[in-house]
Design an enzyme around this catalytic site. Structure first.
Site, short mmCIF file in Angstrom:
data_model
loop_
_atom_site.label_atom_id
_atom_site.label_comp_id
_atom_site.label_asym_id
_atom_site.label_seq_id
_atom_site.Cartn_x
_atom_site.Cartn_y
_atom_site.Cartn_z
N LYS A 1 0.81 -1.43 -0.09
CA LYS A 1 -0.46 -0.24 -0.22
C LYS A 1 0.92 1.28 0.23
O LYS A 1 0.63 2.25 -0.30
CB LYS A 1 -0.84 -0.21 1.60
CG LYS A 1 -1.64 -0.76 1.28
CD LYS A 1 -3.04 -1.00 0.09
CE LYS A 1 -4.46 -1.76 1.38
NZ LYS A 1 -4.08 -3.30 1.04
C1 PLP Z 1 -4.46 -4.46 0.23
C2 PLP Z 1 -3.52 -6.21 0.53
C3 PLP Z 1 -4.00 -7.42 -0.80
C4 PLP Z 1 -5.13 -6.94 -0.77
O1 PLP Z 1 -4.83 -6.58 -2.31
P1 PLP Z 1 -6.52 -5.53 -3.23
O2 PLP Z 1 -5.63 -4.35 -3.79
O3 PLP Z 1 -7.37 -5.30 -2.08
O4 PLP Z 1 -6.26 -6.27 -3.96
C5 PLP Z 1 -3.38 -8.36 -0.09
N1 PLP Z 1 -2.33 -8.33 0.80
C6 PLP Z 1 -2.42 -7.51 1.25
C7 PLP Z 1 -1.05 -7.40 1.96
C8 PLP Z 1 -2.64 -5.72 1.51
O5 PLP Z 1 -2.08 -5.02 2.49
#
Ligand code: PLP
Length: 493
Positions: free
Chosen positions: A110
């Site tokens: 993120k």
């Molecule tokens: C947010 C997240 C996901 C999922 O990603 P999306 O973009 O919501 O599909 C997978 N793994 C981790 C560690 C995350 O923080």
């Protein structure tokens, strides 16, 4: 680039407006009608660029309201909080490569978008001559929360409120959020799951857009969730970067396809891979990996999306999601930008929790995607197997992707090189990782960190161990029905 609402093509927005408002009026997401095209030459040229240069080069045509100079400057600031190799590719064998996206400040992918978004958002406000404080609401399944807070803490002209599912995030994830400082931050646990948090945030958006109280008080509502176009674009860049690394290290022939395996929750990350493919990156199959909350697996197999099912709290909590928001942008693609069709599907989803796509849409989808899932038992087995076989420690989310990729190989014998997207650092989920390796976790999260570090001979980042003993500033808990009242109270309205 003009963006349009997935639910009403008459509603268009420039990139700056889409970034500021997050959602369109009527609840649609802003999506592109056309995508830029990169040539193979463009892609190969990335090998000589730094990570922040790659981001500005790839993002520029997706964000035409910003000058190249602006984007380069913002990217240089955003990615200085990462190591030089911001998105390294680690090879398990000739064909299987891990794209490590967890070397940013909060140790999950993120950060790639949320370190950049504050610059995009505050500059968008200026460009639109909006002299208001941006109130950013975010629902988090664990990682968006800390990444948003880290990106926006003390950014002038912004206030951030994060809602996380109380009891639904890992101990480290929770502490990353609740110990956050910054005058402009607020963190609230809700008595519910991520879907409740996300629905609550969307509801606040709907209600607030319908009345002017917030605006009159000098605020404007925005979103840091992956519904925001400014979240998706920076994620497109690392797929290009991964491809170029594989080519320059001789592991992939320029122009040949690369499969991509993504542990998926809200469908943002895999959607970014899809846009990369549409923009000229030679991606083969997009492999969508879910945990026991396998609504997407069933959807890809049957064309029926059905959220009327049990919700499981798993060891990959950031993917504990039954309503994947960004699927709406993908549906918009599957239906050739028919916003009427998307509106009907979304209405059906909100009324009955169910919709079924047309045969044509299902056909297109099954050509693009492969989908599978991993239970917690599968996930732990994958962590252990990869550790024993390759001496590579993966976090539970990445392990879900590894398991699903192994299934894919068994079913298809497809020997196209693949990158498996590694979305989080295993130390964020030390408890689960330890258990997977067969070492009993203790009740003490920090002991688990050092134990995992010992076993794996990997160093724990200082900022994670430093969470011990930090003051928890945020202790508010509320019922999902009180979310709006909490926001208004915090803003003094
Ligand atoms: C947010 C997240 C996901 C999922 O990603 P999306 O973009 O919501 O599909 C997978 N793994 C981790 C560690 C995350 O923080």
């Amino acid at each position: 680039m003009k963006l349009v609402s997935t639910r009403d093509s008459a509603i268009t927005a420039g990139v700056t407006e889409a970034i500021v408002y997050g959602l369109s009026k009527g609840g649609g997401l802003f999506a592109p009608l056309t995508l830029p095209k990169f040539t193979l030459e463009d892609i190969i040229s990335l090998a000589d660029k730094s990570y922040s240069e790659i981001v500005s080069f790839i993002a520029a045509p997706f964000l035409p309201d910003f000058t190249y100079t602006e984007l380069s400057y913002f990217a240089s600031l955003a990615y200085k909080n990462f190591p030089d190799a911001a998105a390294p590719v680690v090879s398990l064998n000739d064909k299987t490569h891990i794209l490590e996206l967890f070397h940013g400040p909060t140790f999950a992918f993120k950060d790639f978008a949320l370190q950049l978004l504050p610059y995009l958002l505050t500059t968008s406000l200026k460009k639109l001559s909006i002299n208001k404080t941006a109130v950013i609401l975010a629902a988090t399944s664990g990682d968006t929360g800390s990444a948003t807070l880290e990106g926006f803490a003390n950014v002038t002209g912004t206030k951030i409120c994060v809602f996380y599912p109380h009891g639904g995030v890992s101990a480290i994830q929770k502490l990353q959020m609740t110990t956050q400082t910054g005058e402009n931050t607020k963190v609230i646990g809700i008595q519910g799951n991520f879907d409740d948090a996300q629905t609550g945030v969307k509801k606040i958006f709907g209600e607030i857009l319908a009345n002017n109280k917030l605006e009159e008080a000098g605020y404007i509502l925005s979103s840091a969730n992956s519904i925001n176009w400014g979240r998706i674009v920076p994620q497109i860049a690392y797929y290009f970067s991964a491809y170029s690394s594989l080519v320059s290290s001789g592991k992939l022939k320029a122009g040949c396809p690369m499969n991509v395996v993504v542990p998926t929750g809200n469908f943002g990350n895999i959607l970014a891979a899809y846009y990369a493919k549409k923009s000229g990156l030679p991606i083969g199959k997009l492999i969508c990996a879910s945990n026991a909350n396998n609504v997407l697996t069933d959807f890809v197999h049957t064309g029926a999306y059905d959220r009327n099912r049990d919700f499981y709290a798993t060891i990959s909590p950031s993917m504990d999601i039954l309503v994947s928001s960004n699927l709406e942008r993908f549906l918009f693609e599957l239906y050739n930008h028919d916003s009427g069709a998307v509106t009907d599907l979304m209405a059906s989803l909100s009324e009955t929790g169910y919709y079924k796509v047309s045969d044509a849409a299902q056909q297109t989808m099954s050509e693009l995607l492969y989908a599978g899932y991993a239970t917690d038992t599968d996930t732990k087995a994958a962590i252990k197997e990869v550790w024993q076989k390759y001496n590579h420690l993966s976090d539970p989310h990445t392990a879900v992707a590894i398991k699903v990729y192994n299934d894919y190989l068994k079913v298809t014998n497809d020997n196209t090189p693949a990158i498996i997207v590694s979305t989080a650092c295993p130390f964020k989920f030390a408890d689960a990782a330890l258990k997977a390796l067969g070492s009993p976790a203790t009740g003490d999260d920090f002991e688990n960190l050092s134990k995992l570090s010992e076993i794996s001979a990997l160093k724990v980042a200082a900022s994670l161990t430093a969470l011990r003993g930090k003051k928890e500033h945020h202790k508010t808990l509320c019922d999902p029905s009180e979310m709006k009242a909490q926001v208004f109270n915090w803003l003094g309205l």
